[in-house]
Motif scaffolding. Structure first.
Motif, PDB file in Angstrom:
ATOM      1  N   ILE A 199      -0.799 -23.560  11.865  1.00 50.76           N
ATOM      2  CA  ILE A 199      -2.047 -22.969  12.348  1.00 50.76           C
ATOM      3  C   ILE A 199      -1.870 -21.477  12.647  1.00 50.76           C
ATOM      4  N   LEU A 200      -0.694 -21.131  13.194  1.00 50.92           N
ATOM      5  CA  LEU A 200      -0.411 -19.742  13.546  1.00 50.92           C
ATOM      6  C   LEU A 200       0.525 -19.136  12.510  1.00 50.92           C
ATOM      7  N   LYS A 201       0.342 -17.869  12.233  1.00 49.15           N
ATOM      8  CA  LYS A 201       1.211 -17.164  11.287  1.00 49.15           C
ATOM      9  C   LYS A 201       1.635 -15.842  11.894  1.00 49.15           C
ATOM     10  N   GLY A 202       2.820 -15.415  11.522  1.00 45.37           N
ATOM     11  CA  GLY A 202       3.340 -14.131  11.967  1.00 45.37           C
ATOM     12  C   GLY A 202       3.409 -13.178  10.790  1.00 45.37           C
ATOM     13  N   TYR A 203       3.122 -11.919  11.053  1.00 49.86           N
ATOM     14  CA  TYR A 203       3.146 -10.887  10.024  1.00 49.86           C
ATOM     15  C   TYR A 203       3.909  -9.685  10.557  1.00 49.86           C
ATOM     16  N   PHE A 204       4.577  -8.979   9.659  1.00 51.29           N
ATOM     17  CA  PHE A 204       5.195  -7.725  10.071  1.00 51.29           C
ATOM     18  C   PHE A 204       4.946  -6.661   9.016  1.00 51.29           C
ATOM     19  N   LYS A 205       4.745  -5.439   9.516  1.00 50.78           N
ATOM     20  CA  LYS A 205       4.481  -4.302   8.641  1.00 50.78           C
ATOM     21  C   LYS A 205       5.749  -3.466   8.542  1.00 50.78           C
ATOM     22  N   CYS A 206       5.957  -2.888   7.373  1.00 49.73           N
ATOM     23  CA  CYS A 206       7.163  -2.090   7.122  1.00 49.73           C
ATOM     24  C   CYS A 206       6.812  -0.794   6.413  1.00 49.73           C
ATOM     25  N   VAL A 207       7.673   0.188   6.596  1.00 54.43           N
ATOM     26  CA  VAL A 207       7.622   1.436   5.851  1.00 54.43           C
ATOM     27  C   VAL A 207       8.847   1.449   4.937  1.00 54.43           C
ATOM     28  N   SER A 230       0.855  -1.176   0.000  1.00 54.38           N
ATOM     29  CA  SER A 230       0.000   0.000   0.000  1.00 54.38           C
ATOM     30  C   SER A 230       0.897   1.233   0.000  1.00 54.38           C
ATOM     31  N   PHE A 231       1.245   1.677  -1.188  1.00 51.85           N
ATOM     32  CA  PHE A 231       2.086   2.858  -1.396  1.00 51.85           C
ATOM     33  C   PHE A 231       3.405   2.735  -0.637  1.00 51.85           C
ATOM     34  N   THR A 232       3.558   3.353   0.532  1.00 52.26           N
ATOM     35  CA  THR A 232       4.828   3.283   1.264  1.00 52.26           C
ATOM     36  C   THR A 232       4.857   2.143   2.271  1.00 52.26           C
ATOM     37  N   HIS A 233       3.746   1.424   2.438  1.00 52.18           N
ATOM     38  CA  HIS A 233       3.653   0.376   3.448  1.00 52.18           C
ATOM     39  C   HIS A 233       3.646  -1.017   2.823  1.00 52.18           C
ATOM     40  N   LEU A 234       4.249  -1.944   3.540  1.00 52.08           N
ATOM     41  CA  LEU A 234       4.265  -3.348   3.121  1.00 52.08           C
ATOM     42  C   LEU A 234       3.785  -4.207   4.281  1.00 52.08           C
ATOM     43  N   ILE A 235       3.130  -5.288   3.963  1.00 54.95           N
ATOM     44  CA  ILE A 235       2.851  -6.318   4.958  1.00 54.95           C
ATOM     45  C   ILE A 235       3.533  -7.583   4.468  1.00 54.95           C
ATOM     46  N   CYS A 236       4.284  -8.206   5.367  1.00 53.12           N
ATOM     47  CA  CYS A 236       5.016  -9.421   5.027  1.00 53.12           C
ATOM     48  C   CYS A 236       4.567 -10.552   5.942  1.00 53.12           C
ATOM     49  N   GLU A 237       4.515 -11.740   5.370  1.00 52.31           N
ATOM     50  CA  GLU A 237       4.307 -12.922   6.198  1.00 52.31           C
ATOM     51  C   GLU A 237       5.675 -13.411   6.624  1.00 52.31           C
ATOM     52  N   ALA A 238       5.840 -13.647   7.915  1.00 50.77           N
ATOM     53  CA  ALA A 238       7.128 -14.091   8.448  1.00 50.77           C
ATOM     54  C   ALA A 238       7.389 -15.533   8.056  1.00 50.77           C
ATOM     55  N   LYS A 239       8.631 -15.828   7.738  1.00 52.67           N
ATOM     56  CA  LYS A 239       9.005 -17.197   7.380  1.00 52.67           C
ATOM     57  C   LYS A 239       8.987 -18.105   8.603  1.00 52.67           C
ATOM     58  N   ASP A 240       9.431 -17.576   9.731  1.00 53.99           N
ATOM     59  CA  ASP A 240       9.561 -18.361  10.954  1.00 53.99           C
ATOM     60  C   ASP A 240       8.787 -17.663  12.062  1.00 53.99           C
ATOM     61  N   LEU A 241       7.827 -18.339  12.620  1.00 56.37           N
ATOM     62  CA  LEU A 241       6.976 -17.784  13.666  1.00 56.37           C
ATOM     63  C   LEU A 241       7.783 -17.306  14.870  1.00 56.37           C
ATOM     64  N   ALA A 253       4.570   8.292   8.501  1.00 55.90           N
ATOM     65  CA  ALA A 253       3.758   7.100   8.227  1.00 55.90           C
ATOM     66  C   ALA A 253       2.578   7.028   9.194  1.00 55.90           C
ATOM     67  N   LYS A 254       1.488   6.440   8.726  1.00 57.03           N
ATOM     68  CA  LYS A 254       0.292   6.301   9.555  1.00 57.03           C
ATOM     69  C   LYS A 254       0.387   5.044  10.409  1.00 57.03           C
ATOM     70  N   ASP A 255      -0.261   5.102  11.548  1.00 51.23           N
ATOM     71  CA  ASP A 255      -0.380   3.942  12.444  1.00 51.23           C
ATOM     72  C   ASP A 255       0.967   3.385  12.890  1.00 51.23           C
ATOM     73  N   VAL A 256       1.911   4.259  13.213  1.00 50.50           N
ATOM     74  CA  VAL A 256       3.213   3.827  13.711  1.00 50.50           C
ATOM     75  C   VAL A 256       3.391   4.380  15.123  1.00 50.50           C
ATOM     76  N   ASP A 257       3.727   3.509  16.044  1.00 50.02           N
ATOM     77  CA  ASP A 257       4.012   3.928  17.415  1.00 50.02           C
ATOM     78  C   ASP A 257       5.457   4.426  17.447  1.00 50.02           C
ATOM     79  N   ILE A 258       5.638   5.716  17.165  1.00 50.07           N
ATOM     80  CA  ILE A 258       7.000   6.252  17.026  1.00 50.07           C
ATOM     81  C   ILE A 258       7.788   6.183  18.328  1.00 50.07           C
ATOM     82  N   ILE A 259       7.110   6.196  19.459  1.00 47.76           N
ATOM     83  CA  ILE A 259       7.808   6.143  20.744  1.00 47.76           C
ATOM     84  C   ILE A 259       8.461   4.781  20.937  1.00 47.76           C
ATOM     85  N   GLU A 260       7.970   3.761  20.276  1.00 44.96           N
ATOM     86  CA  GLU A 260       8.590   2.430  20.344  1.00 44.96           C
ATOM     87  C   GLU A 260       9.515   2.169  19.156  1.00 44.96           C
ATOM     88  N   VAL A 261       9.146   2.616  17.967  1.00 43.92           N
ATOM     89  CA  VAL A 261       9.902   2.277  16.755  1.00 43.92           C
ATOM     90  C   VAL A 261      11.175   3.117  16.598  1.00 43.92           C
TER      91      VAL A 261
END
Length: 197
Positions: free
Chosen positions: A78-86, A10-21, A135-143
């Motif tokens: 059964i479980l999957k991990g995802y990570f979002k990136c800018v 989505s433009f500047t954002h990516l969602i990735c499925e993690a290879k290893d949970l 970027a939208k929806d980013v917790d800058i105090i943590e990231v």
């Protein structure tokens, strides 16, 4: 080492499925992927773990990790991990360009953690901070503290670099001490962990 695969763009954002949970890149980590002759560099801003079933939610099993692996060997299915990136920019001919590539990012591109050299290139000026702050929806105090910490480590623990980025960050935040102070406190705590170790 491949850590994920791009499954949504989505433009500047990516969602990735993690290879290893059990090895999902955490917020602040720098990632990369190839796009023809470019190496696109981004930063993880969030991660999630959940059930693959529609509307499903994992339930507590009240067992140790060893017991879970023994009783439920299919848990990774059964479980999957995802990570979002800018997206922070891209590297071409050994130079970092702090904007989106002039080529469309492709679904199913494989994602890796960025190398030290790639982190150094992507963080040589403060534009990478602004990319995340805007970027939208980013917790800058943590990231942001983690991003600066990884850039600090890539530079061999150069505290002068942190001071310079702190000044830029302060300006980007329009001198809002309510935002700046918790970021600086977290970053100082991270830096103290490697100074003591």
């Amino acid at each position: 080492m491949i850590v994920g695969e791009i499954i949504d763009i989505s433009f500047t954002h990516l969602i990735c499925e993690a290879k290893d949970l059990n090895n999902i890149p955490t917020p602040g980590r720098f990632i990369k992927f190839n796009l023809d002759d470019y190496t696109v560099v981004g930063c993880v801003t969030r991660y999630d773990i959940g059930s693959i079933s529609e509307g499903g939610y994992p339930r507590a099993l009240w067992k140790s990790q060893e017991e879970i692996r023994k009783q439920y060997p299919q848990i990774d299915q059964i479980l999957k991990g995802y990570f979002k990136c800018v997206v922070l920019g891209y590297i071409v001919d050994g130079k970092f360009v702090g904007c989106l590539p002039d080529k469309s990012i492709r679904l199913h591109s494989l994602v890796e953690l960025a190398t030290q050299k790639e982190i150094l290139l992507a963080t040589q000026n403060s534009l990478f901070l602004n990319s995340v702050l805007k970027a939208k929806d980013v917790d800058i105090i943590e990231v942001i503290p983690w991003m600066l910490f990884f850039a600090y480590l890539a530079r061999g623990k150069d505290y002068y670099y942190i001071e310079q980025m702190g000044k830029s960050l302060n300006a980007y935040l329009k001198y809002d001490l309510n935002l700046l102070e918790p970021i600086i406190e977290r970053l100082e705590n991270l830096i103290m962990t490697v100074q003591e170790g």
